[in-house]
Design a protein around this motif. Structure first.
Motif, mmCIF file in Angstrom:
data_model
loop_
_atom_site.group_PDB
_atom_site.id
_atom_site.type_symbol
_atom_site.label_atom_id
_atom_site.label_comp_id
_atom_site.label_asym_id
_atom_site.label_seq_id
_atom_site.Cartn_x
_atom_site.Cartn_y
_atom_site.Cartn_z
ATOM 1 N N ILE A 1 0.840 -1.205 0.000
ATOM 2 C CA ILE A 1 0.000 0.000 0.000
ATOM 3 C C ILE A 1 0.872 1.250 0.000
ATOM 4 O O ILE A 1 0.616 2.215 -0.730
ATOM 5 N N LEU A 2 1.939 1.232 0.820
ATOM 6 C CA LEU A 2 2.832 2.388 0.890
ATOM 7 C C LEU A 2 3.561 2.603 -0.433
ATOM 8 O O LEU A 2 3.785 3.745 -0.848
ATOM 9 N N ALA A 3 3.924 1.506 -1.102
ATOM 10 C CA ALA A 3 4.593 1.622 -2.403
ATOM 11 C C ALA A 3 3.665 2.285 -3.421
ATOM 12 O O ALA A 3 4.090 3.169 -4.185
ATOM 13 N N SER A 4 2.402 1.882 -3.419
ATOM 14 C CA SER A 4 1.417 2.488 -4.334
ATOM 15 C C SER A 4 1.222 3.960 -4.028
ATOM 16 O O SER A 4 1.137 4.803 -4.932
ATOM 17 N N MET A 5 1.155 4.288 -2.748
ATOM 18 C CA MET A 5 0.983 5.680 -2.347
ATOM 19 C C MET A 5 2.160 6.528 -2.811
ATOM 20 O O MET A 5 1.983 7.635 -3.344
ATOM 21 N N ALA A 6 3.385 6.005 -2.620
ATOM 22 C CA ALA A 6 4.581 6.755 -3.018
ATOM 23 C C ALA A 6 4.602 7.000 -4.523
ATOM 24 O O ALA A 6 4.946 8.099 -4.976
ATOM 25 N N GLN A 7 4.234 5.992 -5.304
ATOM 26 C CA GLN A 7 4.180 6.172 -6.752
ATOM 27 C C GLN A 7 3.140 7.223 -7.138
ATOM 28 O O GLN A 7 3.369 8.031 -8.034
ATOM 29 N N ALA A 8 2.022 7.216 -6.452
ATOM 30 C CA ALA A 8 0.938 8.143 -6.798
ATOM 31 C C ALA A 8 1.314 9.590 -6.532
ATOM 32 O O ALA A 8 0.895 10.494 -7.258
ATOM 33 N N ILE A 9 2.100 9.844 -5.473
ATOM 34 C CA ILE A 9 2.442 11.234 -5.121
ATOM 35 C C ILE A 9 3.863 11.590 -5.544
ATOM 36 O O ILE A 9 4.424 12.587 -5.082
ATOM 37 N N CYS A 10 4.455 10.757 -6.422
ATOM 38 C CA CYS A 10 5.794 11.029 -6.970
ATOM 39 C C CYS A 10 6.853 11.134 -5.878
ATOM 40 O O CYS A 10 7.731 12.001 -5.907
ATOM 41 N N LEU A 11 6.766 10.252 -4.893
ATOM 42 C CA LEU A 11 7.730 10.192 -3.805
ATOM 43 C C LEU A 11 8.515 8.896 -3.941
ATOM 44 O O LEU A 11 7.953 7.862 -4.307
ATOM 45 N N HIS A 12 9.819 8.946 -3.672
ATOM 46 C CA HIS A 12 10.642 7.730 -3.768
ATOM 47 C C HIS A 12 10.023 6.646 -2.875
ATOM 48 O O HIS A 12 9.817 6.865 -1.682
ATOM 49 N N PRO A 13 9.705 5.463 -3.424
ATOM 50 C CA PRO A 13 9.040 4.427 -2.614
ATOM 51 C C PRO A 13 9.799 4.064 -1.345
ATOM 52 O O PRO A 13 9.184 3.814 -0.298
ATOM 53 N N LEU A 14 11.126 4.063 -1.406
ATOM 54 C CA LEU A 14 11.902 3.679 -0.228
ATOM 55 C C LEU A 14 11.812 4.731 0.878
ATOM 56 O O LEU A 14 12.083 4.428 2.044
ATOM 57 N N TYR A 15 11.429 5.953 0.534
ATOM 58 C CA TYR A 15 11.329 7.005 1.548
ATOM 59 C C TYR A 15 10.259 6.681 2.588
ATOM 60 O O TYR A 15 10.363 7.102 3.748
ATOM 61 N N VAL A 16 9.224 5.948 2.192
ATOM 62 C CA VAL A 16 8.197 5.547 3.162
ATOM 63 C C VAL A 16 8.330 4.075 3.551
ATOM 64 O O VAL A 16 7.958 3.696 4.673
ATOM 65 N N MET A 17 8.874 3.251 2.674
ATOM 66 C CA MET A 17 8.971 1.819 2.965
ATOM 67 C C MET A 17 10.077 1.521 3.990
ATOM 68 O O MET A 17 9.911 0.668 4.868
ATOM 69 N N LEU A 18 11.203 2.222 3.886
ATOM 70 C CA LEU A 18 12.309 1.978 4.815
ATOM 71 C C LEU A 18 11.943 2.323 6.265
ATOM 72 O O LEU A 18 12.117 1.481 7.161
ATOM 73 N N PRO A 19 11.459 3.538 6.549
ATOM 74 C CA PRO A 19 11.151 3.851 7.950
ATOM 75 C C PRO A 19 10.026 2.999 8.532
ATOM 76 O O PRO A 19 10.070 2.655 9.716
ATOM 77 N N CYS A 20 9.056 2.647 7.721
ATOM 78 C CA CYS A 20 7.954 1.825 8.242
ATOM 79 C C CYS A 20 8.418 0.403 8.550
ATOM 80 O O CYS A 20 7.890 -0.244 9.462
ATOM 81 N N THR A 21 9.391 -0.095 7.784
ATOM 82 C CA THR A 21 9.959 -1.414 8.089
ATOM 83 C C THR A 21 10.676 -1.384 9.429
ATOM 84 O O THR A 21 10.535 -2.305 10.248
ATOM 85 N N LEU A 22 11.461 -0.322 9.676
ATOM 86 C CA LEU A 22 12.141 -0.198 10.969
ATOM 87 C C LEU A 22 11.128 -0.019 12.098
ATOM 88 O O LEU A 22 11.289 -0.597 13.180
ATOM 89 N N ALA A 23 10.081 0.758 11.850
ATOM 90 C CA ALA A 23 9.077 0.999 12.895
ATOM 91 C C ALA A 23 8.346 -0.278 13.302
ATOM 92 O O ALA A 23 7.869 -0.392 14.434
ATOM 93 N N ALA A 24 8.282 -1.260 12.396
ATOM 94 C CA ALA A 24 7.616 -2.533 12.723
ATOM 95 C C ALA A 24 8.371 -3.305 13.801
ATOM 96 O O ALA A 24 7.804 -4.210 14.418
ATOM 97 N N SER A 25 9.644 -2.946 14.037
ATOM 98 C CA SER A 25 10.417 -3.615 15.091
ATOM 99 C C SER A 25 10.340 -2.886 16.423
ATOM 100 O O SER A 25 10.954 -3.321 17.399
#
Length: 566
Positions: free
Chosen positions: A459-483
């Protein structure tokens, strides 16, 4: 009661199975509706654990053929390169654990750091975090908690002996004597120190796991999702790039956690915390003696421990130098593809070293032994040990996540969802990352961190593509936050292990973990907005992330490059 809730959940879910897709079905988007239904159903089962998590992960094999996705394509997702890396990394972790090498490392480091209260806390956190970078968080916690309690018991016994030696019977006849008040206060201090020591072990196990790609399963979920959703990404998330981003994050978070635990459970008297006192030296010597005795029991290093150590170092060196990015690695030079990228992956390296573990003997046969009775020694690793300790359920859980991501892409759900999230383009990107981290950190307290990342990352990857944001900019921090599962005993196995030893209340863990969650989110936000930019090139929208929904991003990039500067 829980069985009744579980049965009712399964019954209601099964009752909704034929009706919900019809409710969701849109005349123009039938496949997207079926895929959304699959995700909602799996999320329901994952959150309630009505079925075992790996069993729920098998749902796409049944549900996705309804979306015209062949079952053979779905099944391939269950054994991708990230699963191979997970298995290979665990082979080394099992060998380290099997030959007690992790215990030797732990005790040796504690002997070097010392046993003053603040340093003892720091020593256990450093050792636990380092070990959880390479072996499972659960195994690390299960090993370190008994050692911590043995040291604490010796500290408290020595303190009790000192008190009994200085008792004066005349004071016992008086009510409200200062000595009794002092004893009560000291027992309260001992209890708080024990609580702090227990929590430092489980927290540092969760924090240490984020530093390496194989340290905890959500990291591998991220790598697999990125490779599944963006096949042309050029292996942007590998062992070296992840370590460069996550290790400093882990180090800062570990240091701040140590300071918070020290203030909360040892107080602000730093002179006392670092052992500058009268009776402190005697207690320190007793604790040091416990660790020293445990270390001596291990004896000298065996050939098996030395062999595992050498193979472990080789594995790490090969991981770092395969395709580091800032210079040509051995993978680029020895196994290049047509674009110069390494054809060998981190999983290739892990399996290569794993196979060697099955070949190298655990000891060298004596040269004086009778050749007629010569018997080959067992290997460093055998399949029986691997089969007992390998968490095969996680392999299925990872595969289920990758299948979900592939289904979202094939059905068009990702594209549809991206279109609906375009209004977020007006929100500042740091605010988006911060809010999403808070959301994930809260959600992971109640559900498995693997299930959390599996559900949210596509879902975050789709959101990043839609708003022209680098997908890793939201995927990386959320992966760390899951820990960042610090508040509840059920949030993660290390918390449950520590809680089972007693001495802790849920309120103790919740109070300590709440601020630690906030600190973690702030540190992750700092990391994603600073040193992650040069590592992952986050300042531009990557070409490998373009899709039908991101054609406007391409236009924006073109305008930026063609507009002359004033």
């Amino acid at each position: 009661a829980w069985d009744q809730i579980t049965c009712s959940t399964i019954s209601s879910s099964m009752a909704l199975l034929p009706t919900l897709p019809t409710a969701l079905l849109l005349p123009s988007h039938p496949q997207e509706a079926y895929c959304a239904y699959s995700i909602i159903l799996m999320a329901l089962f994952w959150c309630t654990e009505a079925l075992p998590l790996p069993v729920t992960a098998l749902f796409p094999i049944i549900l996705y053929p309804m979306m015209a996705v062949p079952a053979c394509q779905v099944c391939i997702e269950y054994f991708k390169d990230s699963n191979i890396l997970f298995v290979g990394g665990l082979l080394m972790a099992i060998a380290v654990e099997h030959w007690n090498l992790h215990k030797r490392i732990a005790l040796r480091v504690l002997l070097i750091i010392g046993v003053r209260p603040a340093l003892l806390l720091l020593g256990f956190m450093l050792v636990t975090a380092f070990l959880s970078m390479w072996i499972s968080n659960t195994a690390t916690t299960a090993m370190m908690v008994p050692i911590a309690h043995a040291v604490l018991e010796q500290l408290h016994n020595t303190s009790k002996d000192v008190e009994e030696g200085s008792d004066n019977p005349t004071f016992e006849l008086q009510e409200g004597s200062p000595q009794k008040d002092s004893t009560v206060w000291q027992k309260r201090e001992q209890l708080r120190f024990s609580q702090g020591m227990s929590l430092c072990v489980c927290y540092s196990a969760s924090i240490g796991g984020i530093a390496t790609l194989t340290g905890t399963t959500p990291n591998l979920v991220l790598q697999g999702q990125v490779n599944a959703l963006f096949p042309q990404n050029g292996n942007v998330v590998n062992f070296a790039s992840w370590f460069g981003f996550a290790f400093p994050t882990m180090a800062i978070l570990l240091l701040l956690s140590w300071l918070w635990l020290q203030i909360l459970f040892l107080g602000f008297n730093f002179r006392k915390n670092f052992g500058f006192g009268g009776q402190a030296k005697e207690r320190e010597q007793a604790a040091f003696h416990v660790i020293q005795t445990e270390h001596k029991r291990l004896g000298p290093m065996t050939f098996a421990e030395k062999a595992v150590s050498v193979l472990f170092i080789i594995l790490v060196v090969l991981w770092f130098t395969r395709e580091p990015g800032f210079f040509l690695g051995w993978g680029n030079l020895a196994f290049p593809d047509k674009d110069g990228n390494s054809m060998a992956s981190d999983g290739t390296v892990a399996i290569f070293i794993g196979i060697i573990l099955f070949l190298v003997p655990s000891k060298i046969p004596g040269l004086t032994q009778d050749p007629r009775r010569l018997k080959a020694p067992p290997a460093l690793l055998n399949w029986k040990t691997v089969n007992e300790k390998m968490p095969w359920n996680i392999v299925l859980l990872l595969g289920g996540g990758f299948a979900l991501a592939k289904g979202s892409e094939k059905s068009g759900l990702s594209e549809w969802l991206g279109d609906k999230l375009t209004p977020l383009q007006n929100v500042p990107s740091p605010a988006i990352a911060f809010i999403l981290c808070l959301l994930i950190a809260t959600f992971t307290e109640c559900t498995s961190n693997v299930a959390t990342t599996t559900l949210f990352l596509p879902i975050l990857a789709s959101m990043a593509q839609a708003i022209c944001l680098h997908p890793l900019y939201v995927m990386l921090p959320c992966t760390l936050a899951a820990s960042l599962a610090f508040m509840l005993p059920v949030a993660t196995p290390p918390n449950a292990i520590v809680f089972s030893f007693g001495g802790l209340k849920v309120s103790d863990m919740a109070r300590t973990g709440f601020l630690l969650n906030i600190i973690g989110v702030l540190v992750i936000t700092l990391a994603i907005n600073s040193w992650s930019f040069p590592i992952f090139n986050l300042h531009t929208f990557p070409s490998w992330a373009y899709s039908n929904t991101t054609t406007n991003c391409m236009a924006i990039q073109t305008n930026i490059t063609t507009t002359p500067s004033p």
